[in-house]
Design an enzyme around this catalytic site. Structure first.
Site, PDB file in Angstrom:
ATOM      1  N   ASP A  11       0.800   8.865  14.237  1.00 44.61           N
ATOM      2  CA  ASP A  11       0.935   7.465  14.612  1.00 44.61           C
ATOM      3  C   ASP A  11       0.896   6.645  13.325  1.00 44.61           C
ATOM      4  O   ASP A  11      -0.113   6.643  12.611  1.00 44.61           O
ATOM      5  CB  ASP A  11      -0.214   7.072  15.546  1.00 44.61           C
ATOM      6  CG  ASP A  11      -0.111   5.641  16.049  1.00 44.61           C
ATOM      7  OD1 ASP A  11       0.406   4.780  15.300  1.00 44.61           O
ATOM      8  OD2 ASP A  11      -0.572   5.372  17.175  1.00 44.61           O
ATOM      9  N   TYR A  71       5.656  -4.565  14.920  1.00 46.17           N
ATOM     10  CA  TYR A  71       5.222  -5.961  14.899  1.00 46.17           C
ATOM     11  C   TYR A  71       4.094  -6.213  13.907  1.00 46.17           C
ATOM     12  O   TYR A  71       3.636  -7.350  13.776  1.00 46.17           O
ATOM     13  CB  TYR A  71       4.803  -6.441  16.291  1.00 46.17           C
ATOM     14  CG  TYR A  71       3.889  -5.515  17.058  1.00 46.17           C
ATOM     15  CD1 TYR A  71       2.525  -5.457  16.787  1.00 46.17           C
ATOM     16  CD2 TYR A  71       4.394  -4.700  18.065  1.00 46.17           C
ATOM     17  CE1 TYR A  71       1.701  -4.615  17.488  1.00 46.17           C
ATOM     18  CE2 TYR A  71       3.571  -3.847  18.771  1.00 46.17           C
ATOM     19  CZ  TYR A  71       2.218  -3.801  18.483  1.00 46.17           C
ATOM     20  OH  TYR A  71       1.389  -2.952  19.181  1.00 46.17           O
ATOM     21  N   PHE A  82      -6.898   4.720  18.154  1.00 43.35           N
ATOM     22  CA  PHE A  82      -6.723   3.537  18.980  1.00 43.35           C
ATOM     23  C   PHE A  82      -6.746   3.980  20.438  1.00 43.35           C
ATOM     24  O   PHE A  82      -6.145   5.000  20.790  1.00 43.35           O
ATOM     25  CB  PHE A  82      -5.386   2.869  18.643  1.00 43.35           C
ATOM     26  CG  PHE A  82      -5.198   1.537  19.287  1.00 43.35           C
ATOM     27  CD1 PHE A  82      -5.835   0.414  18.796  1.00 43.35           C
ATOM     28  CD2 PHE A  82      -4.375   1.396  20.395  1.00 43.35           C
ATOM     29  CE1 PHE A  82      -5.666  -0.832  19.396  1.00 43.35           C
ATOM     30  CE2 PHE A  82      -4.203   0.166  21.004  1.00 43.35           C
ATOM     31  CZ  PHE A  82      -4.851  -0.956  20.505  1.00 43.35           C
TER      32      PHE A  82
END
Length: 413
Positions: A204, A229, A135
């Site tokens: 991650d 989230y 990412f």
């Protein structure tokens, strides 16, 4: 009703996690609804709202803040929330208590973890390896961490990490699941290879925590970060977390020493002395409103085993691929997510030339996934609230929306 729709009903009736769905706020619409989200397959970007969270947040705002005010740091447990909530997340990622602290964003925690990893590795190691498919934020942070620590940054595909490791490697930052394709990388063997080279492993977990077993303690991961989230359903912008393996905590040197991580935070000393344990991963005053919303949200995990979530995730994604193959013309889409279970996260990514337009029309029909530039449709399967009937409907609507095969064609699914 089609054979696949009938199978979906049967699978839902046999689903041991089906009852968890009632713990969430979800839309219910008919097949003919055109303006509501009836099938939510974007929990890999933002998880659905647990039904009890609004009431809990109201209590935090009205009573804890409105009535108790400053007393809530002690009487409502605000001060200890980062570690308490970290202990709530710990079993979901295979960690014992006392190793996770919640707070800050994923980006900030990546920075803390990666610079801390370089400092753990020592001065003799001059190179940082970073997942070349990561990412973007992780790549930006890694580049900054390399500049600040005087190391060389080398992007490497996860498949090439083993051959890229050397006695120069200080730390390796990898994603457990690729955010575009949903590919699950081999955390146990890659961590072992990194350790064999004398380097520090940083993972991650944004696209794996809450979707599949991670095994941080079991596999000896050094440092890990993740957001809350997505599959943990903590709400937009909910705080991230940092894992520091217990035996490394007394040597973990955070590049962001804040007053919250001081051994005596209210001593107001001009000299910094880090607190013992995972607390040294804290920085400044925690975001209490979103943090306590997250704490409430994590209650949906009560009596939900991660192994059962993983089993259902694989069943859902298998079924989705079967339905896509049945409902779409051959060659209309290309699946870029690995078919092998050991290489698959909890999402399916399909490539098609007009993906942006297709996703727009899917959303208009009540099937919500997301689009990744330039040509990828992503569908995230959150087993806590996605069922097999949802999955069948999503594939069926995709078939109706996508229509005939594009003129240039793609590889058949």
């Amino acid at each position: 009703m089609s054979e696949l729709a009938l199978r979906a009903q049967k699978l839902d009736a046999e689903d041991e996690l089906a009852g968890v769905r009632s713990r969430f706020v979800l839309d219910t619409v008919s097949d003919h609804a055109a303006d509501a989200a009836g099938v939510y397959l974007d929990g890999n970007s933002l998880g659905a709202l647990p039904a009890h969270v609004p009431g809990r947040v109201e209590d935090v705002v009205r009573r804890q803040w409105g009535e108790l005010r400053i007393r809530s740091w002690d009487e409502s447990g605000w001060w200890t929330a980062p570690e308490r909530i970290g202990d709530r997340i710990a079993p979901l990622v295979g960690a014992a208590a006392g190793q996770i602290v919640v707070g800050d964003s994923t980006s900030v925690n990546v920075f803390k973890a990666l610079v801390g990893a370089v400092r753990l590795a020592g001065e003799g190691r001059t190179e940082i390896l970073v997942d070349a498919t990561t990412f973007p934020t992780d790549g930006y942070i890694a580049e900054s961490a390399a500049r600040l620590t005087g190391r060389t940054l080398r992007p490497v595909a996860p498949a090439d990490v083993r051959t890229a490791l050397s006695d120069r490697t200080a730390a390796v930052l990898l994603n457990h699941v690729d955010y575009r394709t949903g590919r699950l990388h081999d955390l146990p063997s890659l961590t072992a290879a990194i350790h064999a080279a004398g380097a520090v492993a940083v993972w991650d977990l944004c696209h794996s925590a809450g979707a599949l077993p991670v095994g941080l303690d079991e596999h000896g991961v050094d440092l890990a970060v993740g957001c809350t989230y997505k599959y943990l359903n903590g709400g937009p912008g909910s705080p991230a977390y940092l894992y520091v393996r217990r035996d490394l905590q007394d040597r973990f040197d955070s590049p962001l020493p804040g007053w919250n991580s001081h051994a005596e935070p209210f001593g107001m000393s001009p000299a910094y002395t880090p607190a013992p344990g995972a607390v040294r991963g804290r920085v400044g005053t925690p975001d209490i409103l979103s943090m306590l919303a997250l704490e409430a949200a994590l209650e949906v995990w009560d009596e939900v085993p991660v192994a059962a979530v993983r089993e259902k995730s694989l069943a859902l994604t298998d079924f989705f691929l079967e339905c896509v193959e049945a409902y779409l013309p051959a060659g209309r889409v290309e699946c870029v997510t690995p078919v092998a279970h050991e290489e698959r996260g909890s999402q399916i990514a399909l490539r098609c030339p007009d993906a942006g337009d297709v996703m727009k029309r899917l959303i208009e029909r009540g099937v919500v996934g997301d689009f990744r530039h330039p040509d990828v449709l992503r569908f995230g399967f959150t087993p806590l609230y996605v069922g097999f009937a949802d999955t069948e409907r999503a594939a069926r609507v995709l078939g109706e929306v996508a229509g005939a095969a594009p003129s240039n064609g793609t590889r058949a699914l």
